[in-house]
Design a protein around this motif. Structure first.
Motif, PDB file in Angstrom:
ATOM      1  N   UNK A 106       0.831  -1.202   0.000  1.00  0.00           N
ATOM      2  CA  UNK A 106       0.000   0.000   0.000  1.00  0.00           C
ATOM      3  C   UNK A 106       0.866   1.253   0.000  1.00  0.00           C
ATOM      4  N   UNK A 107       1.923   1.273   0.789  1.00  0.00           N
ATOM      5  CA  UNK A 107       2.794   2.449   0.826  1.00  0.00           C
ATOM      6  C   UNK A 107       3.538   2.632  -0.495  1.00  0.00           C
ATOM      7  N   UNK A 138       1.546   7.225  -6.315  1.00  0.00           N
ATOM      8  CA  UNK A 138       0.496   8.204  -6.556  1.00  0.00           C
ATOM      9  C   UNK A 138       0.951   9.624  -6.314  1.00  0.00           C
ATOM     10  N   UNK A 139       1.808   9.824  -5.311  1.00  0.00           N
ATOM     11  CA  UNK A 139       2.324  11.164  -5.025  1.00  0.00           C
ATOM     12  C   UNK A 139       3.372  11.589  -6.042  1.00  0.00           C
ATOM     13  N   UNK A 187      -3.951  12.823  -4.095  1.00  0.00           N
ATOM     14  CA  UNK A 187      -4.577  12.913  -2.779  1.00  0.00           C
ATOM     15  C   UNK A 187      -4.635  11.541  -2.120  1.00  0.00           C
ATOM     16  N   UNK A 188      -4.845  10.497  -2.912  1.00  0.00           N
ATOM     17  CA  UNK A 188      -4.853   9.134  -2.379  1.00  0.00           C
ATOM     18  C   UNK A 188      -3.512   8.819  -1.721  1.00  0.00           C
ATOM     19  N   UNK A 189      -2.415   9.141  -2.420  1.00  0.00           N
ATOM     20  CA  UNK A 189      -1.093   8.829  -1.882  1.00  0.00           C
ATOM     21  C   UNK A 189      -0.791   9.575  -0.595  1.00  0.00           C
ATOM     22  N   UNK A 190      -0.988  10.879  -0.603  1.00  0.00           N
ATOM     23  CA  UNK A 190      -0.688  11.666   0.589  1.00  0.00           C
ATOM     24  C   UNK A 190      -1.579  11.327   1.755  1.00  0.00           C
TER      25      UNK A 190
END
Length: 307
Positions: free
Chosen positions: A134-135, A141-142, A185-188
């Protein structure tokens, strides 16, 4: 004390707006090119006509006087007519604003749902392969640029698979742009929710709730998530401005209407009233959203009511 806490965020409202609007005006003055020459480029106008147009638009006045006029327009919300189209700026923004709001709302919804979900799953199972996976997704994503994500989504889901359209105005045409805007936004959010949840789950009151025999779901939802939501909430205030900024790129790539695409054209043509109008409305919206988030702190964190 509670009234003082509620009124405190309003104290910085006017200075913040004044600073951002001043920066907008100054940055626009530094953009090379003459807006009058751009307006009359294809008309072969004489020097007298150029000078008359500059006087009519108020561009012959001193910069400080133009600045004062701009601030007056910012307060009243009336920016006159566009240099390029001669339409009222307020009407132009009003016509394009709903499309941008739908796109920003779609990106925000996508980011909130998947960012929170991934962060909670990673926070409940830290230091395992699920957490690592997940990370990794969150970091990707970021890190990925918005325009590259948009083109990748078009290539996979529109061109290759044919599942979703690229152009259009229906709900299905909003899916790919919303993912493109909301992915960062998902990543952060996932990273912040994970770290916040891990910290909260180690607190004494959580261990006490578990020792009392409360179900794990109740411990996580009622006791942990409410306190873990406070740091991610502050992130949303910052990310809202990035959602508007991401709409500029996304609307261009997907050829969607909206104030983002309109802003790009206005900057290139030095359409002062339109650029200033868009900047004033968007910065005011960002400031108000952050103000709302400050007020929400008093709801999520009872300790903030005592400050």
């Amino acid at each position: 004390m509670r009234v003082r806490r509620l009124l405190r965020p309003f104290a910085g409202l006017i200075p913040t707006l004044l600073l951002t609007w001043t920066l907008v005006f100054g940055a626009l003055q530094l953009v090379p090119g003459d807006p009058v020459e751009l307006m009359l480029a294809n008309s072969q106008a004489s020097e007298q006509a150029v000078a008359a147009t500059r006087t009519k638009l108020g561009l012959d006045r001193p910069v400080w006087l133009q600045y004062v006029t701009f601030l007056g327009h910012a307060v009243t919300g009336d920016f006159g007519n566009s240099f390029r189209t001669r339409e009222p700026v307020t009407k132009m923004i009003g016509d394009q604003l709903p499309a941008t709001l739908w796109l920003s709302a779609g990106g925000l919804l996508f980011g909130l749902i998947f960012g929170t979900l991934l962060g909670v799953v990673a926070g409940l199972r830290p230091d395992g392969w699920i957490d690592t996976s997940i990370m990794t997704i969150a970091l990707a994503g970021v890190s990925m640029p918005g325009f590259w994500v948009a083109m990748l989504l078009i290539q996979i889901f529109a061109t290759s698979l044919g599942w979703l359209p690229v152009l259009g105005s229906g709900p299905t045409a909003l899916i790919l742009p919303s993912i493109s805007v909301g992915l960062f936004l998902v990543g952060g959010l996932a990273r912040l929710v994970r770290s916040s949840l891990i910290e909260v789950l180690g607190q004494d009151y959580v261990r006490t709730a578990r020792a009392k025999g409360l179900p794990e779901a109740r411990v996580v939802i009622k006791h942990a998530l409410r306190n873990a939501a406070i740091p991610p909430l502050s992130l949303l205030g910052v990310q809202f401005a990035l959602l508007i900024g991401g709409a500029v790129v996304t609307e261009t790539v997907f050829a969607r209407p909206g104030i983002g695409a309109m802003l790009v054209t206005a900057v290139l043509e030095k359409d002062y009233p339109l650029v200033q109008g868009i900047a004033v409305w968007t910065t005011a919206a960002c400031v108000l959203v952050n103000l709302l988030i400050d007020l929400l702190y008093t709801i999520l964190d009872p300790r903030a009511r005592l400050v």
